[in-house]
Design a protein around this motif. Structure first.
Motif, short mmCIF file in Angstrom:
data_model
loop_
_atom_site.label_atom_id
_atom_site.label_comp_id
_atom_site.label_asym_id
_atom_site.label_seq_id
_atom_site.Cartn_x
_atom_site.Cartn_y
_atom_site.Cartn_z
N ALA A 28 -67.65 96.28 -29.00
CA ALA A 28 -68.88 96.61 -28.29
C ALA A 28 -68.59 97.11 -26.89
N LEU A 29 -67.38 96.86 -26.40
CA LEU A 29 -67.01 97.27 -25.05
C LEU A 29 -66.08 98.48 -25.05
N ALA A 30 -66.13 99.28 -26.12
CA ALA A 30 -65.20 100.40 -26.24
C ALA A 30 -65.28 101.34 -25.04
N ASP A 31 -66.44 101.41 -24.39
CA ASP A 31 -66.55 102.25 -23.20
C ASP A 31 -65.68 101.72 -22.08
N GLY A 32 -65.26 100.43 -22.14
CA GLY A 32 -64.45 99.84 -21.09
C GLY A 32 -62.96 99.94 -21.33
N MET A 33 -62.52 100.52 -22.43
CA MET A 33 -61.09 100.62 -22.73
C MET A 33 -60.42 101.62 -21.79
N SER A 52 -25.68 85.22 -4.68
CA SER A 52 -26.91 85.89 -5.12
C SER A 52 -26.81 87.36 -4.74
N ASP A 53 -27.56 88.18 -5.45
CA ASP A 53 -27.52 89.62 -5.21
C ASP A 53 -28.82 90.22 -5.72
N SER A 54 -29.12 91.42 -5.27
CA SER A 54 -30.29 92.11 -5.79
C SER A 54 -29.95 93.58 -5.97
N GLY A 55 -30.65 94.20 -6.91
CA GLY A 55 -30.44 95.61 -7.20
C GLY A 55 -31.77 96.27 -7.52
N ASN A 56 -31.86 97.55 -7.25
CA ASN A 56 -33.09 98.31 -7.51
C ASN A 56 -32.88 99.27 -8.66
N SER A 57 -33.97 99.56 -9.33
CA SER A 57 -33.94 100.56 -10.39
C SER A 57 -35.34 101.16 -10.52
N ALA A 58 -35.41 102.35 -11.07
CA ALA A 58 -36.69 103.01 -11.32
C ALA A 58 -36.97 102.92 -12.81
N GLY A 59 -38.15 102.43 -13.15
CA GLY A 59 -38.52 102.28 -14.55
C GLY A 59 -39.94 102.73 -14.79
N PHE A 60 -40.52 102.26 -15.89
CA PHE A 60 -41.88 102.65 -16.24
C PHE A 60 -42.63 101.49 -16.88
N MET A 61 -43.94 101.58 -16.89
CA MET A 61 -44.82 100.67 -17.61
C MET A 61 -45.93 101.51 -18.23
N ILE A 62 -46.36 101.13 -19.42
CA ILE A 62 -47.56 101.71 -20.01
C ILE A 62 -48.57 100.58 -20.18
N GLN A 63 -49.85 100.92 -20.11
CA GLN A 63 -50.90 99.91 -20.14
C GLN A 63 -51.96 100.25 -21.18
N LEU A 64 -52.54 99.22 -21.77
CA LEU A 64 -53.73 99.31 -22.60
C LEU A 64 -54.60 98.15 -22.20
N GLY A 65 -55.85 98.44 -21.83
CA GLY A 65 -56.70 97.36 -21.37
C GLY A 65 -58.15 97.60 -21.65
N SER A 66 -58.95 96.61 -21.26
CA SER A 66 -60.40 96.70 -21.41
C SER A 66 -61.06 96.07 -20.21
N ASP A 67 -61.97 96.82 -19.59
CA ASP A 67 -62.80 96.30 -18.52
C ASP A 67 -63.97 95.58 -19.16
N PHE A 68 -64.06 94.27 -19.00
CA PHE A 68 -65.19 93.52 -19.56
C PHE A 68 -66.43 93.76 -18.72
N ASN A 69 -66.25 93.83 -17.42
CA ASN A 69 -67.33 94.14 -16.48
C ASN A 69 -66.66 94.64 -15.21
N GLU A 70 -67.42 94.77 -14.13
CA GLU A 70 -66.81 95.32 -12.91
C GLU A 70 -65.91 94.32 -12.20
N TYR A 71 -65.85 93.05 -12.68
CA TYR A 71 -65.04 92.03 -12.02
C TYR A 71 -63.87 91.51 -12.85
N LEU A 72 -63.83 91.78 -14.15
CA LEU A 72 -62.80 91.20 -15.01
C LEU A 72 -62.32 92.20 -16.06
#
Length: 187
Positions: A28-33, A52-72
């Motif tokens: 019912a919330l397909a408009d929020g996808m 201890s040590d740290s290192g940097n790298s460049a990567g990626f993320m892909i997302q799939l989500g749904s807005d239930f309303n303007e707050y969540l």
């Protein structure tokens, strides 16, 4: 492509049921996808006995989500850190990550909102050099960002802690943070 996909098999098996729940819970919330893609600057910190040590790298993320309303909203992310090098401990590490997150949003106006994310990230870390082994671990994840959006298009910048002092071997703890620039499309 094949080597990256093979690294996600474990994550996909864990996240697939969550994706089905997301899809089933929101017809019912397909408009929020929404979908998104991020370029991420990852900072991987490693603590071993005595160093201890740290290192940097460049990567990626892909997302799939749904807005239930303007707050969540609820979303699933899949990503790859690429290899970070740790010169002080003569090691490197690459991780694939999958996250299930809740996003709380605070609209400032019709086109700008701040948000916070909280959830669970499952990751597979493959170290090399002085660090050896292979680890599949989970961690609580959290972050914050700022999003600019129109009717369908959105862009954001965010900071996220994907892994927080995750033990990947005897005396070896890893923290993975990311700063991301994201573009997305809302249906």
């Amino acid at each position: 492509w094949v080597p990256v996909w093979s690294r996600f098999r474990y994550s996909v098996k864990l996240m697939a049921p969550l994706a089905l729940c997301l899809a089933a819970a929101t017809p019912a919330l397909a408009d929020g996808m929404y979908v998104g893609a991020s370029v991420v600057s990852f900072d991987q910190s490693v603590t071993v006995p005595g160093a201890s040590d740290s290192g940097n790298s460049a990567g990626f993320m892909i997302q799939l989500g749904s807005d239930f309303n303007e707050y969540l909203a609820m979303e699933i992310r899949l990503g790859d850190t690429n290899t970070a090098h740790f010169s002080r401990i003569a090691a490197s590490q690459r991780a694939t990550l999958s996250s299930f997150l809740l996003r709380g949003k605070l609209p400032f106006n019709d086109n700008l909102r701040m948000y916070g994310v909280l959830g669970l990230t499952t990751g597979e870390a493959t170290p090399s050099g002085s660090l050896t082994g292979y680890a599949k671990r989970d961690s609580m994840s959290y972050g914050a960002g700022l999003q600019v959006h129109g009717v369908h298009w959105r862009s954001s910048i965010e900071w996220m802690r994907y892994w927080d002092k995750v033990n990947v071997g005897p005396g070896i703890d890893v923290t993975i943070d990311g700063i991301a620039a994201t573009v997305g499309y809302a249906f």
